[in-house]
Design an enzyme around this catalytic site. Structure first.
Site, PDB file in Angstrom:
ATOM      1  N   LYS A 105       0.853  -1.417  -0.043  1.00 13.46           N
ATOM      2  CA  LYS A 105       0.082  -0.163   0.056  1.00 13.46           C
ATOM      3  C   LYS A 105       0.781   1.140   0.126  1.00 13.46           C
ATOM      4  CE  LYS A 105      -0.421  -0.160   4.930  1.00 13.46           C
ATOM      5  NZ  LYS A 105       0.238  -1.704   5.053  1.00 13.46           N
ATOM      6  N   GLU A 129      -4.943  -5.445  -5.300  1.00 12.11           N
ATOM      7  CA  GLU A 129      -6.131  -5.937  -4.468  1.00 12.11           C
ATOM      8  C   GLU A 129      -5.604  -5.787  -3.011  1.00 12.11           C
ATOM      9  OE1 GLU A 129      -9.829  -6.334  -5.287  1.00 12.11           O
ATOM     10  OE2 GLU A 129      -9.538  -5.661  -3.492  1.00 12.11           O
ATOM     11  N   GLY A 134      -6.646  -6.099   3.054  1.00 18.93           N
ATOM     12  CA  GLY A 134      -6.129  -7.450   2.579  1.00 18.93           C
ATOM     13  C   GLY A 134      -7.203  -8.462   2.279  1.00 18.93           C
ATOM     14  N   ILE A 136     -10.667  -8.360   1.866  1.00 20.36           N
ATOM     15  CA  ILE A 136     -11.951  -7.836   1.153  1.00 20.36           C
ATOM     16  C   ILE A 136     -11.672  -7.329  -0.187  1.00 20.36           C
ATOM     17  CG2 ILE A 136     -13.586  -6.060   1.783  1.00 20.36           C
ATOM     18  CD1 ILE A 136     -12.519  -5.517   4.405  1.00 20.36           C
ATOM     19  N   GLY A 187      -0.024  -8.748  19.258  1.00 22.74           N
ATOM     20  CA  GLY A 187       0.632  -8.632  17.985  1.00 22.74           C
ATOM     21  C   GLY A 187      -0.284  -7.913  16.986  1.00 22.74           C
ATOM     22  N   GLU A 190       2.424  -2.650  16.121  1.00 21.85           N
ATOM     23  CA  GLU A 190       3.837  -2.812  16.028  1.00 21.85           C
ATOM     24  C   GLU A 190       4.502  -2.017  17.175  1.00 21.85           C
ATOM     25  OE1 GLU A 190       5.410  -3.688  12.938  1.00 21.85           O
ATOM     26  OE2 GLU A 190       3.454  -4.208  11.935  1.00 21.85           O
ATOM     27  N   ASP A 201      -1.224   5.007   7.930  1.00 23.31           N
ATOM     28  CA  ASP A 201      -1.314   3.882   7.021  1.00 23.31           C
ATOM     29  C   ASP A 201      -2.876   3.918   6.481  1.00 23.31           C
ATOM     30  OD1 ASP A 201      -1.040   0.608   6.829  1.00 23.31           O
ATOM     31  OD2 ASP A 201      -3.085   0.909   7.628  1.00 23.31           O
ATOM     32  N   LYS A 205      -4.173   4.163   2.288  1.00 26.49           N
ATOM     33  CA  LYS A 205      -5.269   3.159   1.643  1.00 26.49           C
ATOM     34  C   LYS A 205      -6.212   4.016   1.173  1.00 26.49           C
ATOM     35  CE  LYS A 205      -4.256  -0.554   4.677  1.00 26.49           C
ATOM     36  NZ  LYS A 205      -4.253  -1.053   6.231  1.00 26.49           N
TER      37      LYS A 205
END
Lengths: 429, 429
Positions: A105, A129, A134, A136, A187, A190, A201, A205
């Protein structure tokens, strides 16, 4: 029939998922595309690292040219991440006539248009895609829907880390810092969560989604971004009382030919389809002129969901390859970029203000809003807590961004206003 | 480049939407498929009925052969509804080498496999996205996802009328009959609502979804169906207390190689993604082995949403036509049909029972469940209301359908049990 040869750049969690899916679904892939699919080379950093039994170490290389310069490799799958070096690899692959599937991305948000153009010039497919949400199939959904509709709005919960944090804060009444710590242990966040929690982020997108959805070249800098680090338990508690759920919402909105794209913490009314998207899940809500409301929901990340999207793209490339129709994935934007001015960006706002508990303060505050023609949907005045501070929580009707910003400046100048604790957009269904 | 010629069977709300979209998006369609798209003939019942200004009356006909026998017509779009006569038309079209796009769920549920086989034999496409959940690209999502995943579960709210009624009953505490009346007045329910409220419409759509999703030929008779007419305000009120929302759920579930398909009123836990799908909206929740949970949400019906799906299919047909690759839409089922026995169908159940208010009744009842090894997640015993009747509401842990049916028989035989008021499946996230 000759096998399709794949070169894989990267063998982290997504790369391993791709290897696993191609191995486990060889029959199905064969059934779909009519020929075997073979991973010929995999670029890794460390040739000697211990790998799972599924990896044939013979195919590992640490020399990118073993993939980029191999004329037998038909498709390059990029799951290594990174921007500048990775861009060079993909440019080299496209220039050599190799098709590309990427899950990156960051790269697509920054250099997508340039790479798509290069792909087109070389008659190559460039599919991405997996770069947005991820698991969807949202990009394919947009492309299919676009044939006979025009999109007015794209609203997305496109970052799993922040959605996990906000869900936990809201359901358990915990503070941001505590939940972040838990998310890191599990997890879901980060060690350095900056790019997630500051909204970057999600902004990347949204850049990809808005560019495709509006057929207009949107740059990352066009996205107004704020993150979730300032959100408090009090904010969420008041929101809950009013029937709102807090989400980090990427919003791309078109009115006429002008658009705005933002990523901001937003109170959604509980009946909004996005309000019930919980934990690490992602969802994208699309409003089209003809079709009305649709929503796509699923896992936004994870090894197998993302790898599934990568392999679906790979199937698309191979089908095109067998039909000889590659290189059409890059449709040049149909509309020139036109962004709304701040005075054209309308929203409802939630404001929480700490004031001196004095006679006349309330009137002073409301008169500022009145001056700008901004009226209220809801006002709550809370009992004094301590230090003679009263709390006022209000939700406005539609107001322009410039008006709200001016109002905030004037509020802060009032001697009776101790602090504007928070201001968020509000979206009702 | 030669225009693609369309023959349209039917000019009701969906047909008019198709005409409107093809007219308004001619440029976009041209951009996508590379040639003009033209509606050459439209089959109607009444040539002289007043039509909107958009319809060129020259293209109307009341003779189906003007479309089915016209060698210049490439694609037949069927939006007339009906089963037997319509089937003959589509058979005739396919036999003449015409591709078919249909929005007809009744036809596809009953004769889909046969028609798809015929299409395949004649090298024709037969696309039917609009037949299930009009505005939601669920069939394409399943086909794309299937390349590299295997579906375990499909759960759908696939009937807008019943979802509208249940939403209103739940939010306003109204009785079924009153809400049905309102839905009929608003146009969300037919004058004869039987096929919707008894679950038949949903069962047809689940037949289509399960056949495609599991790659297994499922017949309409394989679907266990019950409708919403027995649901009371009391049921919904108790459900709400327990954190459940009532929905008419189509459920197709695979375990190993065996499947079950049902349409039943079901209590969903409020955090289930389907629980917040309100009013006339539809949604399909898909669980895939690799991708995990995804959900597609949107309008299930309506002129433009359904027409948008039809036109998306049309674009698919034309792209295939230009590439010379039609006739691959019918993939023969990969797996033989294997249905679960009732003893293999497990669920949690909500039961509401009216009993005599006597000492020992509670123990009598619970001992029946114990005999079958069925334990409880929740039990509420309500205060006596009138006529010395106490109400017991309980939610079981997983129980097989045979066990629950046997338990119900034994309960009804107890002299202390006045009536088993209701029993519903319960699905928690």
């Amino acid at each position: 029939m000759k096998a399709i040869s794949i070169g894989l750049l990267g063998l982290g969690t997504v790369g391993s998922g791709v290897v696993q899916i191609i191995k486990n679904h060889q029959d199905k892939l064969m059934h779909q595309v009519g020929c075997p699919v073979e991973i010929k080379k995999i670029l890794v950093n460390d040739l000697h690292k211990t790998r799972s039994a599924e990896i044939n170490t013979q195919v590992l290389t640490n020399n990118p040219d073993d993939i980029l310069q191999d004329p037998e490799i038909d498709v390059v799958i990029e799951v290594m991440g990174g921007v500048e070096e990775t861009k060079k690899y993909l440019q080299s692959a496209l220039q050599s006539g190799k098709h590309v599937v990427t899950a990156n991305k960051d790269l697509m948000a920054l250099h997508g248009s340039e790479l798509l153009k290069l792909a087109s010039e070389n008659g190559c497919d460039l599919f991405y895609e997996a770069s947005v949400a991820g698991g969807i199939p949202i990009l394919r959904g947009l492309v299919d829907g676009l044939a006979s509709d025009r999109i007015t709005q794209l609203m997305g919960i496109v970052n799993g880390t922040t959605n996990f944090i906000l869900t936990k804060m809201s359901s358990e009444g915990l503070a941001y810092e505590d939940v972040l710590k838990e998310a890191q242990e599990l997890g879901f966040a980060e060690a350095d969560p900056t790019s997630d929690v500051e909204g970057l982020d999600a902004a990347r997108k949204m850049t990809i989604l808005a560019t495709l959805g509006f057929s207009m070249h949107i740059d990352l800098e066009d996205v107004k971004v704020s993150g979730i680090t300032q959100i408090t338990e009090e904010d969420l508690r008041y929101g809950k009382q009013m029937g709102y759920t807090m989400k980090l919402i990427g919003n791309a909105h078109r009115e006429g030919e002008k658009v705005e794209v933002s990523v901001q913490p937003t109170f959604l009314s509980n009946n909004h389809p996005l309000a019930s998207v919980q934990n690490e899940y992602n969802a994208v809500y699309v409003y089209g002129e003809a079709v009305g409301e649709t929503m796509f929901y699923g896992p936004g990340a994870g090894s197998l969901p993302t790898a599934t999207a990568v392999v679906s793209d790979l199937v698309g490339v191979i089908k095109n390859l067998r039909l000889g129709v590659n290189g059409r994935s890059a449709v040049a934007p149909q509309y020139p970029k036109r962004l709304k001015d701040d005075s054209e960006k309308y929203s409802k706002y939630f404001l929480r203000i700490h004031v001196q508990d004095e006679v006349g303060v309330f009137a002073e505050i409301t008169s500022i809003f009145a001056k700008y023609g901004v009226s209220f949907e809801k006002i709550l005045q809370m009992p004094v807590t301590k230090n003679e501070t009263a709390e006022i929580v209000l939700v406005t009707h539609q107001a322009s961004l410039t008006d709200i910003e001016d109002i905030l400046v004037e509020l802060k100048d009032l001697s009776a206003v101790k602090e504007v604790k928070s201001s968020y957009k509000v979206v009702r269904k």
